[in-house]
Design a protein around this motif. Structure first.
Motif, PDB file in Angstrom:
ATOM      1  N   ILE B  82       0.863  -1.181   0.000  1.00  0.00           N
ATOM      2  CA  ILE B  82       0.000   0.000   0.000  1.00  0.00           C
ATOM      3  C   ILE B  82       0.903   1.236   0.000  1.00  0.00           C
ATOM      4  CG2 ILE B  82      -1.741   1.292   1.304  1.00  0.00           C
ATOM      5  CD1 ILE B  82      -2.620  -1.392   2.487  1.00  0.00           C
ATOM      6  N   PRO B  83       0.690   2.084  -0.988  1.00  0.00           N
ATOM      7  CA  PRO B  83       1.633   3.209  -1.104  1.00  0.00           C
ATOM      8  C   PRO B  83       1.454   4.234   0.028  1.00  0.00           C
ATOM      9  CG  PRO B  83      -0.141   3.438  -2.685  1.00  0.00           C
ATOM     10  CD  PRO B  83      -0.377   2.134  -1.997  1.00  0.00           C
ATOM     11  N   THR B  84       2.533   4.866   0.337  1.00  0.00           N
ATOM     12  CA  THR B  84       2.468   5.986   1.267  1.00  0.00           C
ATOM     13  C   THR B  84       3.397   7.052   0.725  1.00  0.00           C
ATOM     14  OG1 THR B  84       3.168   6.760   3.414  1.00  0.00           O
ATOM     15  CG2 THR B  84       4.154   4.700   2.678  1.00  0.00           C
ATOM     16  N   PHE B  85       2.961   8.306   0.899  1.00  0.00           N
ATOM     17  CA  PHE B  85       3.831   9.379   0.401  1.00  0.00           C
ATOM     18  C   PHE B  85       4.591  10.037   1.534  1.00  0.00           C
ATOM     19  CE2 PHE B  85       0.859   8.671  -2.975  1.00  0.00           C
ATOM     20  CZ  PHE B  85       1.714   8.615  -4.066  1.00  0.00           C
ATOM     21  N   LYS B  86       4.329   9.552   2.748  1.00  0.00           N
ATOM     22  CA  LYS B  86       5.056  10.061   3.900  1.00  0.00           C
ATOM     23  C   LYS B  86       6.528   9.708   3.727  1.00  0.00           C
ATOM     24  CE  LYS B  86       2.217   9.025   7.462  1.00  0.00           C
ATOM     25  NZ  LYS B  86       2.128   8.149   8.634  1.00  0.00           N
ATOM     26  N   MET B  91      13.269  10.249   1.606  1.00  0.00           N
ATOM     27  CA  MET B  91      13.985   9.151   0.948  1.00  0.00           C
ATOM     28  C   MET B  91      14.765   9.664  -0.268  1.00  0.00           C
ATOM     29  SD  MET B  91      13.857   6.387   2.495  1.00  0.00           S
ATOM     30  CE  MET B  91      14.737   5.540   1.190  1.00  0.00           C
ATOM     31  N   VAL B  92      14.098  10.519  -1.035  1.00  0.00           N
ATOM     32  CA  VAL B  92      14.763  11.066  -2.219  1.00  0.00           C
ATOM     33  C   VAL B  92      15.979  11.856  -1.761  1.00  0.00           C
ATOM     34  CG1 VAL B  92      14.541  12.692  -4.133  1.00  0.00           C
ATOM     35  CG2 VAL B  92      12.663  11.110  -3.596  1.00  0.00           C
ATOM     36  N   HIS B  93      15.789  12.649  -0.720  1.00  0.00           N
ATOM     37  CA  HIS B  93      16.896  13.445  -0.180  1.00  0.00           C
ATOM     38  C   HIS B  93      18.021  12.516   0.290  1.00  0.00           C
ATOM     39  CE1 HIS B  93      19.109  15.964   2.741  1.00  0.00           C
ATOM     40  NE2 HIS B  93      18.818  16.933   1.858  1.00  0.00           N
ATOM     41  N   TYR B  94      17.623  11.439   0.902  1.00  0.00           N
ATOM     42  CA  TYR B  94      18.630  10.513   1.415  1.00  0.00           C
ATOM     43  C   TYR B  94      19.465   9.924   0.277  1.00  0.00           C
ATOM     44  CZ  TYR B  94      20.800   6.378   3.384  1.00  0.00           C
ATOM     45  OH  TYR B  94      21.715   5.413   3.746  1.00  0.00           O
ATOM     46  N   PRO B 104      21.889   9.399   8.733  1.00  0.00           N
ATOM     47  CA  PRO B 104      21.113   8.223   9.118  1.00  0.00           C
ATOM     48  C   PRO B 104      19.983   7.977   8.116  1.00  0.00           C
ATOM     49  CG  PRO B 104      20.607  10.080  10.544  1.00  0.00           C
ATOM     50  CD  PRO B 104      21.742  10.517   9.682  1.00  0.00           C
ATOM     51  N   HIS B 105      19.666   6.725   7.937  1.00  0.00           N
ATOM     52  CA  HIS B 105      18.582   6.346   7.023  1.00  0.00           C
ATOM     53  C   HIS B 105      17.271   6.865   7.592  1.00  0.00           C
ATOM     54  CE1 HIS B 105      16.202   3.996   4.301  1.00  0.00           C
ATOM     55  NE2 HIS B 105      17.316   3.559   3.703  1.00  0.00           N
ATOM     56  N   PRO B 106      16.485   7.563   6.782  1.00  0.00           N
ATOM     57  CA  PRO B 106      15.263   8.155   7.338  1.00  0.00           C
ATOM     58  C   PRO B 106      14.190   7.119   7.662  1.00  0.00           C
ATOM     59  CG  PRO B 106      15.442   8.601   5.006  1.00  0.00           C
ATOM     60  CD  PRO B 106      16.696   7.889   5.391  1.00  0.00           C
ATOM     61  N   PHE B 107      14.409   5.875   7.296  1.00  0.00           N
ATOM     62  CA  PHE B 107      13.338   4.886   7.462  1.00  0.00           C
ATOM     63  C   PHE B 107      13.876   3.681   8.227  1.00  0.00           C
ATOM     64  CE2 PHE B 107      11.277   1.022   5.933  1.00  0.00           C
ATOM     65  CZ  PHE B 107       9.955   1.309   6.264  1.00  0.00           C
ATOM     66  N   HIS B 108      13.058   3.183   9.127  1.00  0.00           N
ATOM     67  CA  HIS B 108      13.484   1.991   9.866  1.00  0.00           C
ATOM     68  C   HIS B 108      12.559   0.845   9.551  1.00  0.00           C
ATOM     69  CE1 HIS B 108      16.660   3.834  12.201  1.00  0.00           C
ATOM     70  NE2 HIS B 108      15.926   4.937  12.082  1.00  0.00           N
ATOM     71  N   LYS B 109      13.128  -0.226   9.098  1.00  0.00           N
ATOM     72  CA  LYS B 109      12.321  -1.380   8.711  1.00  0.00           C
ATOM     73  C   LYS B 109      11.735  -2.050   9.940  1.00  0.00           C
ATOM     74  CE  LYS B 109      14.700  -2.443   4.519  1.00  0.00           C
ATOM     75  NZ  LYS B 109      15.535  -3.374   3.796  1.00  0.00           N
ATOM     76  N   THR B 110      10.489  -2.427   9.861  1.00  0.00           N
ATOM     77  CA  THR B 110       9.878  -3.230  10.916  1.00  0.00           C
ATOM     78  C   THR B 110       9.150  -4.368  10.211  1.00  0.00           C
ATOM     79  OG1 THR B 110       7.819  -1.992  10.797  1.00  0.00           O
ATOM     80  CG2 THR B 110       9.491  -1.201  12.355  1.00  0.00           C
ATOM     81  N   LYS B 114       8.176  -3.324   5.881  1.00  0.00           N
ATOM     82  CA  LYS B 114       9.506  -3.811   5.495  1.00  0.00           C
ATOM     83  C   LYS B 114      10.167  -2.950   4.428  1.00  0.00           C
ATOM     84  CE  LYS B 114       7.935  -8.523   6.032  1.00  0.00           C
ATOM     85  NZ  LYS B 114       7.491  -9.691   5.272  1.00  0.00           N
ATOM     86  N   HIS B 115       9.354  -2.220   3.712  1.00  0.00           N
ATOM     87  CA  HIS B 115       9.910  -1.485   2.585  1.00  0.00           C
ATOM     88  C   HIS B 115       9.856  -0.004   2.868  1.00  0.00           C
ATOM     89  CE1 HIS B 115       9.525  -5.346   0.848  1.00  0.00           C
ATOM     90  NE2 HIS B 115       8.227  -5.267   0.620  1.00  0.00           N
ATOM     91  N   ASN B 116      10.896   0.688   2.444  1.00  0.00           N
ATOM     92  CA  ASN B 116      10.849   2.136   2.610  1.00  0.00           C
ATOM     93  C   ASN B 116       9.853   2.715   1.609  1.00  0.00           C
ATOM     94  OD1 ASN B 116      12.079   3.235   0.197  1.00  0.00           O
ATOM     95  ND2 ASN B 116      13.992   2.291   0.884  1.00  0.00           N
ATOM     96  N   PRO B 117       9.408   3.949   1.843  1.00  0.00           N
ATOM     97  CA  PRO B 117       8.324   4.507   1.018  1.00  0.00           C
ATOM     98  C   PRO B 117       8.649   4.526  -0.471  1.00  0.00           C
ATOM     99  CG  PRO B 117       8.790   5.918   2.901  1.00  0.00           C
ATOM    100  CD  PRO B 117       9.827   4.856   2.925  1.00  0.00           C
ATOM    101  N   LEU B 118       9.907   4.769  -0.811  1.00  0.00           N
ATOM    102  CA  LEU B 118      10.261   4.749  -2.231  1.00  0.00           C
ATOM    103  C   LEU B 118      10.156   3.342  -2.792  1.00  0.00           C
ATOM    104  CD1 LEU B 118      13.369   6.881  -3.233  1.00  0.00           C
ATOM    105  CD2 LEU B 118      11.034   6.981  -4.097  1.00  0.00           C
TER     106      LEU B 118
END
Ligand code: HEM
Lengths: 543, 206
Positions: B82-86, B91-94, B104-110, B114-118
């Motif tokens: 399910i897409p999220t734009f948050k 992510m692009v900046h990263y 630091p990676h802006p996203f933490h997998k749980t 499991k997947h970052n927004p991009l």
């Protein structure tokens, strides 16, 4: 069924078996051994045939005494008339009318050409086509292999010992007509081959898919005629009815759809592959998903199943260039040259030849109709003249991509009236080209006999003639491999109206696609290199 | 969520998921190899063999997908797409700046994300665009022989279907290159790949 009923039935069956066994054991004692031949009549026992025959027509009369409609039937066939009227164009075709790419025209050369006429005595226009005893039964029904007709005798066999070819020192003995007549049988490959293997005057010359190697072919040469296997004779496929032979080149079914036709059922063209095999003959696994069977909507069976023609040392003629005919050797005498395997390469009578074996066909869309350039038809000498043009547009219903032998050459034409010329080639008279090596004289006689005007000028024009290839069907393992068409510059290069995976592409999609992939690769590589090389600004939180 | 059995690690990819991922990867790589041979880009197996192998892999992939779709829905894992734009901007900046400065990676997998927004967006694009293009055109291409039976021959041309399929294949190729590169962007170049093999991801890591 109760047990008792079962027992009773079993006993009845057993009794019946014993009964038939006893009967079967009785049969051999009922009469003589089964005669060796298939026919119900043993012609060697007929007193009508037990006599000395002096000529062919005498034999025919004897045949007709019993087979009283046979001559009438034959007289309605192309084998007799050498004429076909194209039902669509009204064009008069057949050997009697067309000019081909080999010996060109039969007109004025009948005495030679009629060695292959199923008749006796056609020397010129005056031939009586209604005379029944002129029909030649033996050329098709001889089983002794001794019946030969030579050029120069207007269709008669050899009655007196004769030197042939003239001046060669080789002699042909007269035929024993009584023996031949007493041994008649159904035509074999050898019978049909007497003419059809030797079209245009020599073994394999004309067709490329028909030559003397088919008398006793191995399986690799032809799966159907395989002498040790199916051993089909020509008439197995070219089924005859009332002496009409099915499957003429002049009325060819280029496609045939539907299920196989059992033998005996009325079939518009029993000589097509599909009449026995149907039009979807391949058994295919899920991996192939009927891919081969879809090919039959576009391709003739022959296109894949005859990978090459002339698959043997006999070979076939690819080129006949008449423009060099009448050229003499340094001593002013006619010359004859052979190629490295003894096939004609040059003949002062006939010009230059090119021969070859194991040839890949050329491919064309073909709907079964053929337009001919015949006597008197206007030609455009700036282009190669198509002696016959196989018609058919891409994907037109009934048209398929067919394999052809294309025979190329040069022949005489009238540069003023712009038509092909009838040349008097064969004969002993002083105007025959092969006797006197004089083009103007030979053309004068030829055109006069044909009743056509000639400007008095002649030159040579490039010509080609296309022969659909339908024999020498290879075992299925030898069929044309997929990649031979599904590759750039493959066998079907230049054929319109088809989309060939592996060959056809869209430039835009390919360019954009490969460019995008390259950019992705270069982009990620740069990204990675930069990542590795840029010095750390912040220390990593953890090792 | 820290795993009680293995402190410091998260069990991110379950066994079927890993199997499915690698099987699909192998098949897609193989389909690209055979597909572009069919396309005429090079000669390796030979045209006929390439077609057979391509078709065989298509059937295999089809079966794999049948199981995987079942798995996605029974486990609820489909929600991962399910897409999220948050945080897409982050992510692009990263990827364009932060990664070079070891930000630091802006996203933490749980396990529930499991997947970052991009990645989510990329996988969704793959699922909703590239796959249907390849599958739709691939199946039509495969069953060309049956078009007439369904009256499809009036609407479709082999050329159109083949070109659509080729376009899809190029999209897949571009995705593949980017995807393989991005697997190297973990805290070590092979960290992501290791996770996809073992299933375990170091918890504190990005
Ligand atoms: C990752 C997935 C895939 C890739 C990269 C791929 C790639 C390709 C490429 C590049 C071609 C050559 C196209 C052309 O030049 O006309 C091709 C042909 C083909 N593909 Fe695929 N493909 C994939 C999946 C599939 C699937 C899922 C199917 C079927 C369900 C399929 C069926 C076919 C068929 C039938 C052909 C044509 C073979 C023939 O000539 O009969 N492909 N593929």
């Amino acid at each position: 069924m109760t047990l008792r009923q079962l027992l009773a039935a079993g006993m009845l069956c057993a009794a019946a078996l014993v009964q038939t066994a006893v009967l079967a054991a009785d049969i051999p004692s009922l009469g003589d051994k089964l005669p060796p031949h298939k026919s119900t009549a043993d012609h060697s026992k007929f007193k009508e045939l037990d006599k000395v025959f002096k000529t062919g027509p005498e034999v025919t009369k004897a045949c007709l005494a019993c087979h009283n409609d046979a001559a009438k039937q034959v007289q309605h066939t192309k084998h007799w008339t050498w004429e076909v009227i194209d039902p669509k164009t009204g064009q008069k075709l057949g050997k009697k009318n067309i000019i081909n790419n080999f010996c060109t025209s039969t007109v004025s050369n009948e005495k030679d050409c009629m060695a292959c006429h199923a008749g006796y005595g056609w020397e010129d226009k005056t031939f009586d086509f209604s005379k029944e005893e002129s029909v030649d039964c033996l050329v098709c029904h001889d089983s002794t292999g001794t019946y030969r007709k030579l050029p120069g005798d207007a269709g008669h066999p050899i009655y007196v010992r004769k030197e042939f070819p003239a001046g060669s020192g080789k002699f042909v003995e007269p035929v024993d007509l009584q023996k031949v007549a007493q041994g008649v049988a159904m035509p074999t490959r050898t019978n049909c081959g007497t003419c059809h293997f030797f079209g245009a005057g020599g073994d394999g010359t004309k067709h490329g898919d028909l030559d003397s190697s088919l008398r006793n072919p191995p399986k690799f040469l032809d799966v159907h005629m395989d002498a040790k296997g199916l051993n089909f004779s020509c008439v197995n496929c070219h089924k005859t009815s009332q002496h009409q032979v099915a499957g003429s080149r002049y009325e060819l079914a280029a496609s045939r759809t539907g299920k196989p036709q059992p033998q005996g059922k009325v079939d518009d063209n029993p000589a097509s592959c599909q009449s026995c095999h149907g039009d979807k003959p391949h058994k295919e696994s899920l991996l192939h998903a009927e891919r081969l069977n879809t090919h039959t909507d576009t391709l003739a069976c022959q296109t894949c199943h005859i990978p090459e023609y002339s698959r043997g040392s006999v070979g076939t003629e690819k080129v006949w260039d008449w423009s060099t005919a009448t050229k003499m050797g340094p001593d002013g005498k006619p010359v004859l040259k052979k190629d490295s395997i003894g096939r004609r390469a040059f003949d002062s009578k006939k010009g230059d030849f090119v021969w070859d074996s194991y040839l890949k066909p050329e491919y064309r869309w073909f709907n079964g109709k053929v337009a001919f350039t015949t006597r008197g038809d206007k030609i455009d000498p700036t282009k190669t003249v198509e002696i016959n043009h196989p018609e058919g547009k891409p994907n037109e219903p009934g048209a398929r991509i067919w394999p052809f032998k294309v025979h190329r050459g040069k022949q005489a034409y009238d540069p003023e009236l712009k038509n092909l010329l009838v040349v008097h080639t064969a004969g002993e008279d002083h105007t025959a080209l092969w006797h006197n090596f004089d083009w103007p004289k030979a053309i004068t006689t030829g055109m006069e006999t044909a009743g056509l005007p000639w400007s008095g000028k002649y030159d040579f024009v490039s010509t080609e003639m296309s022969w659909p290839i339908a024999h020498m069907v290879a075992p299925k393992g030898d069929a044309v491999p997929c990649a031979q068409c599904h590759q750039a510059e493959g066998r079907l290069a230049g054929i319109d109206g088809i989309w060939l995976p592996g060959v056809h592409k869209n430039e835009l999609i390919d360019t954009v696609g490969w460019l995008a992939a390259a950019l992705a690769l270069i982009g990620t590589l740069i990204h990675g290199i930069v990542r590795l090389c840029v010095p750390c600004r912040k220390p990593r939180s953890k090792a | 969520m820290i795993d009680p059995v293995r402190p410091g690690y998260v069990y991110l990819y379950k066994r079927y998921e890993r199997f499915w991922h690698w099987a699909q990867a192998a098949l897609i790589i193989f389909m690209m190899i055979t597909g572009f041979e069919i396309h005429g880009a090079y000669e390796n197996f030979g045209f006929k063999r390439a077609v057979e192998l391509h078709t065989l892999s298509a059937w295999t992939l089809l079966i794999l997908w049948a199981f995987t779709i079942f798995w996605q829905f029974t486990t609820g894992e489909w929600r991962q797409y399910i897409p999220t734009f948050k945080k897409v901007g982050a992510m692009v900046h990263y990827y364009s700046i932060g990664i070079f400065t070891h930000a630091p990676h802006p996203f933490h997998k749980t396990t529930s994300s499991k997947h970052n927004p991009l990645q989510r967006l990329a996988y969704l694009a793959l699922l909703s665009m590239v796959s249907p293009i390849i599958w739709g055109s691939g199946l039509l291409y495969l069953f060309f022989a049956y078009w007439k039976d369904f009256g499809l021959d009036k609407w479709l041309s082999l050329q159109g279907v083949a070109l659509t399929h080729t376009a899809g294949a190029f999209m897949m190729l571009v995705f593949f290159i980017a995807h393989v590169y991005l697997t190297t962007t973990g805290h070590t170049p092979f960290a992501h790949i290791k996770t996809m093999i073992t299933g375990w991801e170091e918890a504190d890591e990005h």
